[in-house]
Design a protein around this motif. Structure first.
Motif, PDB file in Angstrom:
ATOM      1  N   GLY A  94     -15.843 -56.120 -14.550  1.00  0.00           N
ATOM      2  CA  GLY A  94     -15.557 -56.207 -13.175  1.00  0.00           C
ATOM      3  C   GLY A  94     -14.883 -57.309 -12.738  1.00  0.00           C
ATOM      4  O   GLY A  94     -14.415 -57.641 -11.522  1.00  0.00           O
ATOM      5  N   ALA A  95     -14.389 -58.337 -13.650  1.00  0.00           N
ATOM      6  CA  ALA A  95     -13.391 -59.428 -13.366  1.00  0.00           C
ATOM      7  C   ALA A  95     -12.143 -58.993 -12.818  1.00  0.00           C
ATOM      8  O   ALA A  95     -11.606 -57.957 -13.398  1.00  0.00           O
ATOM      9  CB  ALA A  95     -13.464 -60.209 -14.684  1.00  0.00           C
ATOM     10  N   ASP A  96     -11.588 -59.702 -11.930  1.00  0.00           N
ATOM     11  CA  ASP A  96     -10.367 -59.399 -11.442  1.00  0.00           C
ATOM     12  C   ASP A  96      -9.112 -60.227 -12.212  1.00  0.00           C
ATOM     13  O   ASP A  96      -8.127 -59.862 -12.208  1.00  0.00           O
ATOM     14  CB  ASP A  96     -10.267 -59.721  -9.973  1.00  0.00           C
ATOM     15  CG  ASP A  96     -11.057 -58.831  -9.192  1.00  0.00           C
ATOM     16  OD1 ASP A  96     -10.544 -57.775  -8.914  1.00  0.00           O
ATOM     17  OD2 ASP A  96     -12.096 -59.513  -8.960  1.00  0.00           O
ATOM     18  N   ASP A  97      -9.552 -61.378 -12.829  1.00  0.00           N
ATOM     19  CA  ASP A  97      -8.753 -62.187 -13.788  1.00  0.00           C
ATOM     20  C   ASP A  97      -9.399 -63.002 -14.529  1.00  0.00           C
ATOM     21  O   ASP A  97     -10.842 -63.001 -14.597  1.00  0.00           O
ATOM     22  CB  ASP A  97      -7.852 -63.078 -12.802  1.00  0.00           C
ATOM     23  CG  ASP A  97      -6.715 -63.520 -13.538  1.00  0.00           C
ATOM     24  OD1 ASP A  97      -6.318 -63.129 -14.552  1.00  0.00           O
ATOM     25  OD2 ASP A  97      -5.868 -64.372 -12.667  1.00  0.00           O
ATOM     26  N   TYR A  98      -9.181 -63.455 -15.377  1.00  0.00           N
ATOM     27  CA  TYR A  98      -9.607 -64.104 -16.564  1.00  0.00           C
ATOM     28  C   TYR A  98      -8.672 -65.407 -17.236  1.00  0.00           C
ATOM     29  O   TYR A  98      -7.582 -65.382 -17.393  1.00  0.00           O
ATOM     30  CB  TYR A  98      -9.778 -63.155 -17.715  1.00  0.00           C
ATOM     31  CG  TYR A  98     -11.045 -63.628 -18.978  1.00  0.00           C
ATOM     32  CD1 TYR A  98     -12.065 -62.706 -18.793  1.00  0.00           C
ATOM     33  CD2 TYR A  98     -10.595 -64.513 -19.839  1.00  0.00           C
ATOM     34  CE1 TYR A  98     -12.919 -63.083 -19.902  1.00  0.00           C
ATOM     35  CE2 TYR A  98     -11.374 -64.686 -20.834  1.00  0.00           C
ATOM     36  CZ  TYR A  98     -12.788 -64.056 -20.936  1.00  0.00           C
ATOM     37  OH  TYR A  98     -13.512 -64.323 -21.792  1.00  0.00           O
ATOM     38  N   LEU A  99      -9.730 -66.644 -17.104  1.00  0.00           N
ATOM     39  CA  LEU A  99      -8.852 -67.719 -17.491  1.00  0.00           C
ATOM     40  C   LEU A  99      -9.427 -68.448 -18.629  1.00  0.00           C
ATOM     41  O   LEU A  99     -10.526 -68.907 -18.194  1.00  0.00           O
ATOM     42  CB  LEU A  99      -8.415 -68.623 -16.169  1.00  0.00           C
ATOM     43  CG  LEU A  99      -7.612 -69.915 -16.344  1.00  0.00           C
ATOM     44  CD1 LEU A  99      -6.284 -69.509 -16.712  1.00  0.00           C
ATOM     45  CD2 LEU A  99      -7.463 -70.566 -14.972  1.00  0.00           C
ATOM     46  N   VAL A 100      -8.762 -68.840 -19.767  1.00  0.00           N
ATOM     47  CA  VAL A 100      -9.368 -69.486 -20.675  1.00  0.00           C
ATOM     48  C   VAL A 100      -9.585 -71.210 -20.474  1.00  0.00           C
ATOM     49  O   VAL A 100      -8.324 -71.525 -20.207  1.00  0.00           O
ATOM     50  CB  VAL A 100      -8.846 -69.220 -21.908  1.00  0.00           C
ATOM     51  CG1 VAL A 100      -9.572 -69.896 -23.222  1.00  0.00           C
ATOM     52  CG2 VAL A 100      -8.937 -67.782 -21.911  1.00  0.00           C
ATOM     53  N   LYS A 101     -10.675 -71.866 -20.740  1.00  0.00           N
ATOM     54  CA  LYS A 101     -10.514 -73.203 -20.785  1.00  0.00           C
ATOM     55  C   LYS A 101      -9.838 -73.583 -22.040  1.00  0.00           C
ATOM     56  O   LYS A 101     -10.349 -73.252 -23.288  1.00  0.00           O
ATOM     57  CB  LYS A 101     -11.991 -73.929 -20.819  1.00  0.00           C
ATOM     58  CG  LYS A 101     -12.714 -73.522 -19.325  1.00  0.00           C
ATOM     59  CD  LYS A 101     -14.065 -73.628 -19.556  1.00  0.00           C
ATOM     60  CE  LYS A 101     -15.058 -73.412 -18.366  1.00  0.00           C
ATOM     61  NZ  LYS A 101     -16.461 -73.701 -18.596  1.00  0.00           N
ATOM     62  N   PRO A 102      -9.365 -75.177 -22.178  1.00  0.00           N
ATOM     63  CA  PRO A 102      -8.857 -75.682 -21.030  1.00  0.00           C
ATOM     64  C   PRO A 102      -7.596 -75.043 -20.305  1.00  0.00           C
ATOM     65  O   PRO A 102      -6.821 -74.290 -20.706  1.00  0.00           O
ATOM     66  CB  PRO A 102      -8.346 -77.078 -21.516  1.00  0.00           C
ATOM     67  CG  PRO A 102      -7.879 -76.778 -22.938  1.00  0.00           C
ATOM     68  CD  PRO A 102      -8.638 -75.649 -23.200  1.00  0.00           C
ATOM     69  N   PHE A 103      -7.411 -75.315 -19.003  1.00  0.00           N
ATOM     70  CA  PHE A 103      -6.486 -74.813 -18.067  1.00  0.00           C
ATOM     71  C   PHE A 103      -5.673 -75.633 -17.230  1.00  0.00           C
ATOM     72  O   PHE A 103      -6.244 -76.806 -16.944  1.00  0.00           O
ATOM     73  CB  PHE A 103      -7.018 -73.590 -17.409  1.00  0.00           C
ATOM     74  CG  PHE A 103      -8.048 -74.034 -16.343  1.00  0.00           C
ATOM     75  CD1 PHE A 103      -7.694 -74.308 -15.057  1.00  0.00           C
ATOM     76  CD2 PHE A 103      -9.500 -74.107 -16.935  1.00  0.00           C
ATOM     77  CE1 PHE A 103      -8.993 -75.008 -14.322  1.00  0.00           C
ATOM     78  CE2 PHE A 103     -10.488 -74.571 -16.128  1.00  0.00           C
ATOM     79  CZ  PHE A 103     -10.149 -75.072 -14.753  1.00  0.00           C
ATOM     80  N   ASP A 104      -4.649 -75.270 -16.707  1.00  0.00           N
ATOM     81  CA  ASP A 104      -3.743 -76.304 -15.688  1.00  0.00           C
ATOM     82  C   ASP A 104      -4.052 -75.852 -14.388  1.00  0.00           C
ATOM     83  O   ASP A 104      -4.537 -74.622 -13.955  1.00  0.00           O
ATOM     84  CB  ASP A 104      -2.329 -75.915 -16.265  1.00  0.00           C
ATOM     85  CG  ASP A 104      -1.699 -76.942 -15.083  1.00  0.00           C
ATOM     86  OD1 ASP A 104      -1.095 -77.920 -15.706  1.00  0.00           O
ATOM     87  OD2 ASP A 104      -1.046 -76.344 -13.961  1.00  0.00           O
ATOM     88  N   LEU A 105      -4.686 -76.846 -13.683  1.00  0.00           N
ATOM     89  CA  LEU A 105      -4.854 -76.503 -12.217  1.00  0.00           C
ATOM     90  C   LEU A 105      -3.894 -75.857 -11.381  1.00  0.00           C
ATOM     91  O   LEU A 105      -4.143 -74.907 -10.530  1.00  0.00           O
ATOM     92  CB  LEU A 105      -5.096 -77.843 -11.614  1.00  0.00           C
ATOM     93  CG  LEU A 105      -5.709 -77.819 -10.056  1.00  0.00           C
ATOM     94  CD1 LEU A 105      -6.859 -77.259  -9.752  1.00  0.00           C
ATOM     95  CD2 LEU A 105      -5.604 -79.145  -9.157  1.00  0.00           C
ATOM     96  N   ASP A 106      -2.534 -76.135 -11.632  1.00  0.00           N
ATOM     97  CA  ASP A 106      -1.727 -75.186 -10.762  1.00  0.00           C
ATOM     98  C   ASP A 106      -1.683 -73.597 -11.376  1.00  0.00           C
ATOM     99  O   ASP A 106      -1.641 -72.857 -10.293  1.00  0.00           O
ATOM    100  CB  ASP A 106      -0.169 -75.843 -11.257  1.00  0.00           C
ATOM    101  CG  ASP A 106       0.019 -77.197 -10.519  1.00  0.00           C
ATOM    102  OD1 ASP A 106      -0.559 -77.462  -9.586  1.00  0.00           O
ATOM    103  OD2 ASP A 106       0.917 -77.903 -11.091  1.00  0.00           O
ATOM    104  N   GLU A 107      -1.990 -73.601 -12.424  1.00  0.00           N
ATOM    105  CA  GLU A 107      -2.048 -72.166 -12.967  1.00  0.00           C
ATOM    106  C   GLU A 107      -3.356 -71.604 -12.356  1.00  0.00           C
ATOM    107  O   GLU A 107      -3.220 -70.328 -11.617  1.00  0.00           O
ATOM    108  CB  GLU A 107      -2.364 -71.867 -14.318  1.00  0.00           C
ATOM    109  CG  GLU A 107      -2.482 -70.558 -14.943  1.00  0.00           C
ATOM    110  CD  GLU A 107      -2.410 -70.036 -16.448  1.00  0.00           C
ATOM    111  OE1 GLU A 107      -2.574 -69.102 -16.742  1.00  0.00           O
ATOM    112  OE2 GLU A 107      -2.575 -71.081 -17.058  1.00  0.00           O
ATOM    113  N   LEU A 108      -4.615 -72.095 -12.251  1.00  0.00           N
ATOM    114  CA  LEU A 108      -5.727 -71.620 -11.370  1.00  0.00           C
ATOM    115  C   LEU A 108      -5.442 -71.533  -9.957  1.00  0.00           C
ATOM    116  O   LEU A 108      -5.714 -70.338  -9.475  1.00  0.00           O
ATOM    117  CB  LEU A 108      -6.807 -72.714 -11.698  1.00  0.00           C
ATOM    118  CG  LEU A 108      -8.214 -72.396 -10.784  1.00  0.00           C
ATOM    119  CD1 LEU A 108      -8.901 -71.178 -11.236  1.00  0.00           C
ATOM    120  CD2 LEU A 108      -8.954 -73.425 -10.869  1.00  0.00           C
TER     121      LEU A 108
END
Length: 233
Positions: A94-108
């Motif tokens: 049910g996730a709408d998106d998926y972001l892997v750590k570490p990440f860039d704040l601008d991308e978040l």
């Protein structure tokens, strides 16, 4: 917009919260599954950032239970697990998106804006309402091309209406978009912000629906600086 951040790592959470607040997001931070359930029941969040590894349970199981209960709030899953099967499992749960750590704040931030556009049924970054244009990335509002100076709260409030243009929003919903649970809110604060938006953008930009709340006015209600409503010229 109101973000519910569910993250138990204090350093990661502090960085996300500080970064999002720079972009004028209102962030409510909790650190556990139990606290997340309570927050979801008490605050109308626009989007959720959910860490998978929480001290009292699996974030993925929490998400699955929300979807089973009919909770439709968009969720961005945040995790250090980068295997394809983990990403697929998160999306299937049910996730709408998926972001892997570490990440860039601008991308978040860009991903959060994309989720909010998707919920509002828009594909473009700019929001247009009559002569008014909102650029969420630049945090700028223009009317007939002229830049309009809005305070942070006024901008957040305007975004809430623009993201739900056909909906009547209650005072509680609007306060949730503007403030966190720990904020000290004066009783007339919402009325003051609405008054300022009407003064800067036209008295019809926000309509009062007696006994229910407020809704976005018609596109033609937006007035450029110095413009007067029809019938008053």
């Amino acid at each position: 917009m109101h973000v519910l951040l569910i993250e138990d790592d204090p350093l990661v959470a502090s960085g996300i919260r500080s970064g999002l607040m720079m972009y004028h997001f209102v962030v409510e931070h909790v650190t556990s599954v139990q606290a997340a359930r309570q927050a979801m029941q008490s605050v109308a969040s626009d989007v959720v950032i959910l860490d998978r590894g929480l001290p009292d349970g699996d974030g993925l199981a929490l998400l699955q239970s929300w979807r089973d209960e009919g909770v439709t709030t968009p969720v961005l899953m945040l995790t250090a697990r980068d295997a394809v099967r983990d990403r697929v499992g998160g999306l299937q749960s049910g996730a709408d998106d998926y972001l892997v750590k570490p990440f860039d704040l601008d991308e978040l931030v860009a991903r959060l804006h994309a989720l909010l556009r998707r919920v509002a049924g828009r594909s473009q970054g700019l929001t247009v309402h009559g002569a008014l244009t909102l650029d969420p990335s630049a945090r700028e509002v223009r009317v007939a091309g002229e830049l309009i100076a809005l305070s942070r709260r006024e901008l957040v409030l305007l975004e809430a209406f623009l993201h739900a243009p056909r909906s009547v929003l209650s005072a509680d919903q609007l306060k949730d978009s503007l403030y966190g649970l720990s904020d000290d809110v004066e009783s007339n604060a919402l009325n003051v912000h609405i008054h300022h938006l009407r003064r800067k953008l036209g008295s019809g930009i926000i309509e009062t629906v007696r006994g229910l709340g407020y809704r976005l006015g018609k596109p033609e209600a937006v007035l450029a600086p110095g413009q007067t409503p029809k019938g008053q010229r």
